[in-house]
Design an enzyme around this catalytic site. Structure first.
Site, PDB file in Angstrom:
ATOM      1  N   CYS A  50      -5.420  11.652  41.062  1.00  0.00           N
ATOM      2  CA  CYS A  50      -5.100  11.994  42.441  1.00  0.00           C
ATOM      3  C   CYS A  50      -3.610  12.330  42.484  1.00  0.00           C
ATOM      4  O   CYS A  50      -2.787  11.538  42.010  1.00  0.00           O
ATOM      5  CB  CYS A  50      -5.410  10.823  43.368  1.00  0.00           C
ATOM      6  SG  CYS A  50      -4.834  11.092  45.063  1.00  0.00           S
ATOM      7  N   ASP A  57      -9.537   9.960  39.155  1.00  0.00           N
ATOM      8  CA  ASP A  57     -10.723  10.468  39.841  1.00  0.00           C
ATOM      9  C   ASP A  57     -11.740  10.843  38.776  1.00  0.00           C
ATOM     10  O   ASP A  57     -11.387  11.443  37.760  1.00  0.00           O
ATOM     11  CB  ASP A  57     -10.381  11.705  40.676  1.00  0.00           C
ATOM     12  CG  ASP A  57      -9.552  11.364  41.901  1.00  0.00           C
ATOM     13  OD1 ASP A  57      -9.838  10.326  42.526  1.00  0.00           O
ATOM     14  OD2 ASP A  57      -8.644  12.138  42.234  1.00  0.00           O
TER      15      ASP A  57
END
EC number: 1.7.1.13
Length: 148
Positions: A50, A57
């Site tokens: 992120c 992620d």
């Protein structure tokens, strides 16, 4: 000299690079350019960071394409996708960049990228983007309407 002899990753010891690098992608000549197979490639272990929180992620990346003169070499694709590991980018940007890099490399008749990312805060993000040459625009529009 065979077309495969130009490939750097296939059959070689694998150095893993965890910072985005489009130069890892390689292609080989399409042995059947007169056919229109829809090829699906799936990466179940895609990871990026992120760009705001630097938290990892996770997602599954689906790539589908109809080749023209070139096809992507799968090990180079794996290494390329793994290079996102420490790359800070939003899901949508990752998907768009993957599409643009593959279009530049392959010049396909059609190509789509779909990301099924693990939900964060109760929201799952599932970006989809596609590309087509002029003769495949109707197919592109239909796929866009059918996208999950």
């Amino acid at each position: 000299m065979t077309p495969e002899s130009n490939l750097k990753s296939l059959g070689a010891k694998t150095p893993y690079i965890f910072e985005y690098n489009s130069d890892l992608l390689e292609a080989f000549p399409n042995p059947n350019p007169n056919l229109d197979p829809l090829i699906t490639l799936e990466c179940k272990e895609f990871t990026s960071l992120c760009p705001i929180t630097s938290q990892p992620d996770f997602g599954v990346i689906f790539i589908r394409y109809i080749p023209k003169d070139k096809m992507v070499e799968s090990k180079s694709l794996k290494l390329y996708l793994f290079s996102y590991r420490n790359h800070g980018s939003f899901h949508e940007s990752c998907i768009n960049t993957i599409l643009l890099d593959l279009v530049q490399l392959l010049e396909p008749k059609y190509l789509e990228v779909y990301g099924d990312f693990v939900s964060r805060g109760g929201i799952a993000i599932k970006p989809f983007v596609n590309y087509a040459i002029k003769e495949y625009q109707d197919f592109k529009e239909k796929r866009l309407l059918d996208a999950k």
